[in-house]
Design a protein around this motif. Structure first.
Motif, mmCIF file in Angstrom:
data_model
loop_
_atom_site.group_PDB
_atom_site.id
_atom_site.type_symbol
_atom_site.label_atom_id
_atom_site.label_comp_id
_atom_site.label_asym_id
_atom_site.label_seq_id
_atom_site.Cartn_x
_atom_site.Cartn_y
_atom_site.Cartn_z
ATOM 1 N N GLU A 215 9.011 -40.375 115.073
ATOM 2 C CA GLU A 215 8.085 -39.916 114.033
ATOM 3 C C GLU A 215 6.824 -39.300 114.643
ATOM 4 O OE1 GLU A 215 7.305 -42.854 111.045
ATOM 5 O OE2 GLU A 215 9.426 -43.368 110.813
ATOM 6 N N PHE A 216 6.398 -39.837 115.779
ATOM 7 C CA PHE A 216 5.249 -39.259 116.469
ATOM 8 C C PHE A 216 5.548 -37.834 116.920
ATOM 9 C CE2 PHE A 216 3.362 -38.566 120.770
ATOM 10 C CZ PHE A 216 2.071 -38.292 120.350
ATOM 11 N N LEU A 217 6.689 -37.632 117.561
ATOM 12 C CA LEU A 217 7.063 -36.294 118.010
ATOM 13 C C LEU A 217 7.169 -35.338 116.827
ATOM 14 C CD1 LEU A 217 7.952 -34.456 120.384
ATOM 15 C CD2 LEU A 217 10.306 -35.162 119.905
ATOM 16 N N THR A 218 7.732 -35.809 115.726
ATOM 17 C CA THR A 218 7.862 -34.978 114.532
ATOM 18 C C THR A 218 6.496 -34.567 113.993
ATOM 19 O OG1 THR A 218 9.931 -36.108 113.930
ATOM 20 C CG2 THR A 218 8.807 -34.874 112.189
ATOM 21 N N ALA A 219 5.559 -35.512 113.988
ATOM 22 C CA ALA A 219 4.210 -35.216 113.485
ATOM 23 C C ALA A 219 3.506 -34.198 114.371
ATOM 24 C CB ALA A 219 3.402 -36.505 113.399
ATOM 25 N N VAL A 220 3.657 -34.326 115.691
ATOM 26 C CA VAL A 220 3.054 -33.364 116.610
ATOM 27 C C VAL A 220 3.666 -31.992 116.405
ATOM 28 C CG1 VAL A 220 2.731 -32.724 119.027
ATOM 29 C CG2 VAL A 220 2.462 -35.110 118.323
ATOM 30 N N LEU A 221 4.978 -31.936 116.265
ATOM 31 C CA LEU A 221 5.669 -30.662 116.026
ATOM 32 C C LEU A 221 5.139 -29.997 114.762
ATOM 33 C CD1 LEU A 221 9.464 -29.940 116.371
ATOM 34 C CD2 LEU A 221 8.282 -29.336 114.266
ATOM 35 N N ASP A 222 4.989 -30.765 113.699
ATOM 36 C CA ASP A 222 4.503 -30.199 112.440
ATOM 37 C C ASP A 222 3.099 -29.603 112.604
ATOM 38 O OD1 ASP A 222 6.854 -30.957 111.207
ATOM 39 O OD2 ASP A 222 6.004 -32.767 110.290
ATOM 40 N N LYS A 223 2.252 -30.269 113.393
ATOM 41 C CA LYS A 223 0.901 -29.756 113.639
ATOM 42 C C LYS A 223 0.934 -28.449 114.433
ATOM 43 C CE LYS A 223 -2.023 -32.674 111.768
ATOM 44 N NZ LYS A 223 -3.012 -32.241 110.734
ATOM 45 N N GLN A 224 1.858 -28.351 115.387
ATOM 46 C CA GLN A 224 1.950 -27.124 116.182
ATOM 47 C C GLN A 224 2.454 -25.963 115.334
ATOM 48 O OE1 GLN A 224 0.584 -27.152 119.247
ATOM 49 N NE2 GLN A 224 0.176 -29.301 118.759
ATOM 50 N N VAL A 225 3.391 -26.222 114.448
ATOM 51 C CA VAL A 225 3.863 -25.183 113.523
ATOM 52 C C VAL A 225 2.708 -24.686 112.670
ATOM 53 C CG1 VAL A 225 5.270 -24.769 111.465
ATOM 54 C CG2 VAL A 225 6.266 -25.950 113.435
ATOM 55 N N GLU A 226 1.971 -25.609 112.105
ATOM 56 C CA GLU A 226 0.837 -25.248 111.241
ATOM 57 C C GLU A 226 -0.190 -24.425 112.000
ATOM 58 O OE1 GLU A 226 -2.700 -27.554 108.709
ATOM 59 O OE2 GLU A 226 -1.011 -28.686 109.523
ATOM 60 N N LEU A 227 -0.478 -24.828 113.241
ATOM 61 C CA LEU A 227 -1.496 -24.135 114.029
ATOM 62 C C LEU A 227 -1.072 -22.711 114.363
ATOM 63 C CD1 LEU A 227 -4.185 -24.245 115.569
ATOM 64 C CD2 LEU A 227 -2.901 -25.069 117.563
ATOM 65 N N VAL A 228 0.147 -22.541 114.867
ATOM 66 C CA VAL A 228 0.589 -21.210 115.295
ATOM 67 C C VAL A 228 0.706 -20.268 114.101
ATOM 68 C CG1 VAL A 228 2.444 -19.909 116.389
ATOM 69 C CG2 VAL A 228 1.698 -22.068 117.379
ATOM 70 N N VAL A 229 1.175 -20.762 112.978
ATOM 71 C CA VAL A 229 1.243 -19.931 111.773
ATOM 72 C C VAL A 229 -0.159 -19.470 111.378
ATOM 73 C CG1 VAL A 229 1.747 -19.931 109.293
ATOM 74 C CG2 VAL A 229 3.410 -20.866 110.898
ATOM 75 N N SER A 230 -1.131 -20.352 111.474
ATOM 76 C CA SER A 230 -2.501 -19.965 111.109
ATOM 77 C C SER A 230 -3.069 -18.954 112.099
ATOM 78 C CB SER A 230 -3.401 -21.205 111.025
ATOM 79 O OG SER A 230 -3.593 -21.807 112.295
ATOM 80 N N TRP A 231 -2.744 -19.093 113.388
ATOM 81 C CA TRP A 231 -3.153 -18.083 114.360
ATOM 82 C C TRP A 231 -2.598 -16.717 113.992
ATOM 83 C CZ3 TRP A 231 -1.718 -20.802 119.649
ATOM 84 C CH2 TRP A 231 -2.678 -21.786 119.938
ATOM 85 N N MET A 232 -1.301 -16.697 113.686
ATOM 86 C CA MET A 232 -0.631 -15.417 113.437
ATOM 87 C C MET A 232 -1.059 -14.816 112.102
ATOM 88 S SD MET A 232 3.084 -16.137 115.167
ATOM 89 C CE MET A 232 3.438 -14.390 115.392
ATOM 90 N N ARG A 233 -1.505 -15.649 111.207
ATOM 91 C CA ARG A 233 -1.984 -15.144 109.915
ATOM 92 C C ARG A 233 -3.197 -14.242 110.098
ATOM 93 N NH1 ARG A 233 -5.915 -17.164 106.839
ATOM 94 N NH2 ARG A 233 -5.907 -19.190 107.901
ATOM 95 N N VAL A 234 -4.052 -14.557 111.075
ATOM 96 C CA VAL A 234 -5.290 -13.782 111.252
ATOM 97 C C VAL A 234 -5.252 -12.881 112.478
ATOM 98 C CG1 VAL A 234 -6.636 -15.553 110.076
ATOM 99 C CG2 VAL A 234 -6.469 -15.598 112.589
ATOM 100 N N GLY A 235 -4.152 -12.906 113.253
ATOM 101 C CA GLY A 235 -4.038 -12.037 114.424
ATOM 102 C C GLY A 235 -4.644 -12.591 115.690
ATOM 103 N N PHE A 236 -4.720 -13.907 115.798
ATOM 104 C CA PHE A 236 -5.299 -14.554 116.978
ATOM 105 C C PHE A 236 -4.244 -14.720 118.067
ATOM 106 C CE2 PHE A 236 -6.211 -18.504 119.362
ATOM 107 C CZ PHE A 236 -7.467 -18.225 119.859
ATOM 108 N N ILE A 237 -4.623 -14.410 119.301
ATOM 109 C CA ILE A 237 -3.749 -14.585 120.454
ATOM 110 C C ILE A 237 -4.433 -15.561 121.399
ATOM 111 C CG2 ILE A 237 -2.504 -13.446 122.335
ATOM 112 C CD1 ILE A 237 -2.940 -10.803 120.759
ATOM 113 N N HIS A 238 -3.830 -16.713 121.597
ATOM 114 C CA HIS A 238 -4.467 -17.743 122.420
ATOM 115 C C HIS A 238 -4.563 -17.318 123.880
ATOM 116 C CE1 HIS A 238 -4.864 -21.485 124.733
ATOM 117 N NE2 HIS A 238 -5.505 -21.954 123.660
ATOM 118 N N GLY A 239 -3.492 -16.805 124.422
ATOM 119 C CA GLY A 239 -3.546 -16.233 125.762
ATOM 120 C C GLY A 239 -3.152 -17.151 126.892
ATOM 121 N N VAL A 240 -3.218 -18.491 126.679
ATOM 122 C CA VAL A 240 -2.858 -19.394 127.783
ATOM 123 C C VAL A 240 -2.359 -20.728 127.200
ATOM 124 C CG1 VAL A 240 -5.244 -20.205 128.088
ATOM 125 C CG2 VAL A 240 -3.625 -20.364 129.998
ATOM 126 N N MET A 241 -1.214 -20.664 126.541
ATOM 127 C CA MET A 241 -0.646 -21.825 125.861
ATOM 128 C C MET A 241 0.099 -22.748 126.840
ATOM 129 S SD MET A 241 0.777 -20.132 122.334
ATOM 130 C CE MET A 241 1.532 -21.663 121.767
#
Length: 470
Positions: A215-241
């Motif tokens: 369940e911990f791994l699942t929760a972390v995965l869900d947070k990463q999905v949410e974060l990357v989608v929000s980055w791509m929504r506004v055109g943000f490129i992290h650059g060093v993931m």
């Protein structure tokens, strides 16, 4: 300012006491008053300048450097750690939530690997601006409390004025933190770190044993999905993931080589060291999935049977694609204000993105124009005319409010950020910064008087590069 120790009871490998190095002439350059008020921090500039460079240390808590591993551009480094960061401790906000208070650029640590542990003023200002911009855009991020100049030069090419960044984060627990303890064979520490992370970020998890880790791994995965989608929504490129720059809380961290996409292209890369496009705009979901897989590997030692662990953890990791695609499709539906879901929506989105890439259309301005065109005679690029006719058949009276809530009118454009940084490097101050911070505080509202902040650079970001500076 009441500090509390953090992470020190998990593993002696994770935290190592380390003192910041005092600086010659600390002066408060930038201070986030609103954020400080949320933590009831006194606005005493002389005290803050000394305290937030490590020149004055609290007697309550010993500063520490955090240990972690990391996959950097796919290559594993078993012992990285904070090479130029000191965790002063944790501070509670007005809601009682603890946040890490960390100095970046406060001197070398046991993890410095020959570096000077310092930070130049440019990267420090970049972190302040970008973290505030992402916060205003509604994207999970670490926050910047202050930038303090040191009165010393930092030996870069060319030498630059030095500065120290004060970062606030709900935690600094990274994928690399788990990798580090697993690599060192510290199973007890690994168990404690999982429990600590759950208590900090995922208190809804109440299961025990191996199910708790799933369940911990699942929760972390869900947070990463949410974060990357929000980055791509506004055109943000992290650059060093890298895995050492991936917080399990799902907050954005490390603003060194980050940038914003202007002309739409999934292959956009700005980082000077990303020669293969590993961290390009469109590859960010794949890397997030890859990083979650590295976390899963680190959890295997906590299971009684490794074969069974691999199967269970892999099942979670393999679910990333479906979860991301669902969230990604929902994002496009919002960006275009589509009513419900219809079979041809995927084609409609694909046609738009193909036209945008073909004609090198700006990502932010195109979606802002589409949004405003629903309520005014706002001009949409004529090369989208045929597509717009099809799209408007899928909109409703509610489409404008849906689109306006997710399509920013203004973003921290690269050339504007560079202009602000250049002013600080040349004069130690910036006339542009206050105006920018005011504009970005309402990124989802279009103001005609802010037109200069919406405009593209004259060269279209040609040959623009970012660097790992902090």
């Amino acid at each position: 300012m009441k500090l509390q120790p953090r992470y020190t009871d998990i593993s002696e490998l994770l935290t190592i006491e380390d003192m910041p190095s005092a600086v010659a002439e600390p002066k408060l350059l930038l201070f986030n008053d609103q954020l400080a008020d949320h933590f009831s921090i006194n606005h005493d500039s002389e005290f803050l300048a000394k305290f937030l460079t490590g020149s004055t240390i609290s007697n309550d808590v010993a500063p520490v450097a955090l240990g972690y591993s990391g996959h950097q551009f796919g290559h594993f480094s078993p012992r990285l750690g904070d090479g130029r960061a000191h965790l002063l401790g944790a501070i509670a906000d007005q809601d009682g939530t603890l946040w890490d208070l960390q100095l970046k650029g406060a001197g070398a640590t046991v993890f410095s690997r020959g570096g000077d542990g310092r930070c130049a003023i440019g990267p420090a200002v970049r972190e302040y601006i970008m973290s505030e911009a992402l916060y205003a855009l509604g994207i999970a991020t670490t926050r910047c409390l202050a930038v303090v100049t040191t009165g010393e030069m930092v030996y870069r090419q060319p030498p630059r004025p030095g500065a120290v960044v004060t970062r606030l984060a709900k935690s600094h627990i990274r994928v690399g933190s788990f990798q580090y303890l697993a690599t060192q064979g510290d199973i007890e520490g690994l168990e404690k770190l999982v429990d600590y992370a759950i208590n900090c970020h995922f208190s809804e998890i109440s299961s025990a044993g191996e199910q708790r880790y799933i369940e911990f791994l699942t929760a972390v995965l869900d947070k990463q999905v949410e974060l990357v989608v929000s980055w791509m929504r506004v055109g943000f490129i992290h650059g060093v993931m890298n895995t050492d720059n991936t917080l399990i809380s799902g907050e954005t961290i490390d603003y060194g080589p980050c940038a914003m996409m202007n002309q739409f292209d999934l292959d956009t890369v700005f980082s000077s060291i990303d020669h293969q496009g590993r961290y390009s705009f469109g590859n960010q979901p794949n890397i997030a999935n890859w990083n979650v897989a590295r976390l899963a590997e680190s959890l295997i030692p906590l299971f009684d049977e490794q074969d069974g662990a691999v199967e269970k953890l892999s099942s979670v990791v393999n679910g990333f694609a479906d979860k991301f695609n669902d969230a990604f499709n929902a994002m496009w539906q919002q960006k275009l204000g589509l009513a419900g879901q219809q079979e041809g929506d995927h084609v409609l989105v694909s046609e738009l993105l193909a036209l945008m890439k073909q004609h090198q259309l700006d990502y932010t301005n195109t979606f802002n124009a589409l949004t405003e065109s629903l309520v005014s005679d706002f001009t949409v690029d004529c090369r989208l005319k045929g597509w717009v006719l099809k799209w408007k058949l899928r909109t409703t009276a509610e489409s404008y409010s849906v689109m306006r809530a997710v399509n920013p009118a203004v973003i921290p454009r690269n050339h504007n950020i560079e202009s602000i940084i250049a002013e600080f490097e040349k004069a130690g101050s910036s006339l542009l910064l206050n105006d920018f911070l005011e504009v970005i505080s309402e990124p989802y509202t279009y103001f005609k008087e802010h037109q200069s902040w919406y405009e593209l650079p004259s060269d279209g970001d040609k040959n623009y590069q970012t660097f790992c500076g902090t």
